[in-house]
Design an enzyme around this catalytic site. Sequence first.
Site, PDB file in Angstrom:
ATOM      1  N   HIS A   1       0.812  -1.215   0.000  1.00 51.29           N
ATOM      2  CA  HIS A   1       0.000   0.000   0.000  1.00 51.29           C
ATOM      3  C   HIS A   1       0.852   1.275   0.000  1.00 51.29           C
ATOM      4  O   HIS A   1       0.328   2.393  -0.162  1.00 51.29           O
ATOM      5  CB  HIS A   1      -0.951   0.011   1.207  1.00 51.29           C
ATOM      6  CG  HIS A   1      -2.306   0.545   0.883  1.00 51.29           C
ATOM      7  ND1 HIS A   1      -2.517   1.555  -0.025  1.00 51.29           N
ATOM      8  CD2 HIS A   1      -3.542   0.223   1.350  1.00 51.29           C
ATOM      9  CE1 HIS A   1      -3.798   1.837  -0.110  1.00 51.29           C
ATOM     10  NE2 HIS A   1      -4.459   1.035   0.715  1.00 51.29           N
TER      11      HIS A   1
ATOM     12  N   ASP B   1      -2.179   2.123  -4.639  1.00 51.97           N
ATOM     13  CA  ASP B   1      -3.423   2.507  -3.971  1.00 51.97           C
ATOM     14  C   ASP B   1      -4.529   1.508  -4.323  1.00 51.97           C
ATOM     15  O   ASP B   1      -4.419   0.751  -5.296  1.00 51.97           O
ATOM     16  CB  ASP B   1      -3.861   3.913  -4.409  1.00 51.97           C
ATOM     17  CG  ASP B   1      -2.906   4.984  -3.916  1.00 51.97           C
ATOM     18  OD1 ASP B   1      -2.275   4.769  -2.860  1.00 51.97           O
ATOM     19  OD2 ASP B   1      -2.782   6.015  -4.597  1.00 51.97           O
TER      20      ASP B   1
END
Length: 577
Positions: A550, A554
């Site tokens: 992450h 995204d």
Amino acid sequence: MPTDVVMPQMGESIFEGTITKWLKKAGEAVQKDEPLFEISTDKVDAEIPSPVTGILQDIRVSEGETVQINTVVAVVAEGAVEGQADRASPATVSPAKDKKARRSQDVSPGEEAPKARSVTPQVSPLAAARVPSQVDVVMPQMGESIFEGTITKWLKKAGDTVQKDEPLFEISTDKVDAEIPSPISGVLAEVKIGEGETVEINTIVAVISAGADAARALSQRDGSSTAAVPQAAVEARSSARPSPASKPGPAGEAISGPEVAAASPQALRSSPLVRRMAREHHLDLRRISGTGSNGRITKDDVIAHMKNGGAAAAPAMGASAALLSADAVRESGTQLIGPAPELTSKLEPMSRMRSIIAQRMVESRQTSPHAYSVYKVDMTRVARLREQSRASFEQRNGVKLTYMPFIAAAAVDALRRFPVVNASIEGNAIRYHDHIHLGIAVALEWGLIVPVIREAEGRSFSELAVAIADLAERARAKKLKPEEASGSTFTLTNPGVFGGEYGTPIINQPEAAILAIGGLHKEPVVLPDAEGNDTIAIRSMQLHCLGFDHRIVDGADAGKFMTAFKDALEKWNTPLA
């Protein structure tokens, strides 16, 4: 001057070739670029030209033999004149003896070839000087960054005879497990490093005796007189193998003579492609009659054997279910769970591979904030196409058509569209890679390894399928090179092989993402028709889970990637070529 002719490398994933036919005989003149011999590999059959103009002085590898790339297969005396060809012709040098004569005496340009009467059965002093009586076997360096290895298993015991290039012991390093071959033929005189010990590269781990020392070792083992064992006998005994009549069959039963097509292992000739087909279909090549040159078994012979209902050999007992594809499990009805063994209390140290896997998994969890996105994909179109094309595809390419190349091709297409999923972090920057190096996780009985398909974006569907099968097979056989198990930019893993819905994988550092393939199941699905009415249909459905870092990727990027991946499979239109 003599020029070595070597077995060429006919592709990145090809590491051996079989000489199927010599187009010239020893002593004949040959022009530069004139076809010299024919070879067969996993992917192609080809004619190999002579690198220079001269006389074919020495043929070192016979028809039907399979050797590694860069092995010297012949020697051409460069710049030899026509008169030399006449003197070196079979008319003056006995065909039965000239090969041995040439190996014991180097013939240089302008020098007359040895006469037949000067050839004797004994090993010449020159040849003896080339092969030391004892050869040290060292721990090899399996890559630039590897400086030690652990001996996990000795495949030979002290006193055993061993052939050159025959597997001698197994090692485990930071990157791969591998079988290490013997550098020469002879007798394993001494084992210096025991199983489980870790030593630095170039450490002497064993000693092999050759020549007279091998003769003495054999005579001491057999209780015979050393003087009574000539060198020729040592060579014959070290190369001896059990006859087909007495050799155990695939299920552990002796194979009787009439059932065996090939008279002896030496007469059994086949290409790497044929041997791969035999392994995949569990066929005993000794039961197949070869129609090729000198009884060589061809791909057509194997296909004809299967069409005629040829009996397949039973798979070796104890093979890990993790090595089976989901297709093989479903089609064979293999039971992954056998009778439950008795529970015992014991404490075993981790193997080197298990220890490294544990370390890497902890590092990955500590390094990357993992997030996951799960998509359900309708694989019905792919399943139907695969069913229609599997026989012709296997016949053309020599590998089974599984679902993995479809998934790999769809992943590569999606990675092209969304390169951030193929990226990695370097300090405070993001590295966008210019190639897609696709890792394919392979479960082994002793752990997990990730072979890598380099520059997957430039490969056709069939090339991906062949590469996947080749890497998986060599991973299980411990034949991978270190560079083939590192450097991936994106990884596929297949927990669905055991029937699970999906898995949540751990990222293979320093990659940005990893895709886990779930089990393929038929389900009732609601489908709208052209007029917007809902209907229920039976469809082949599969869950895929993208695990991503992450910090780089995204949720929106992950969703776009998975949508492109899903569309590529559900609307498949890529040729299977």
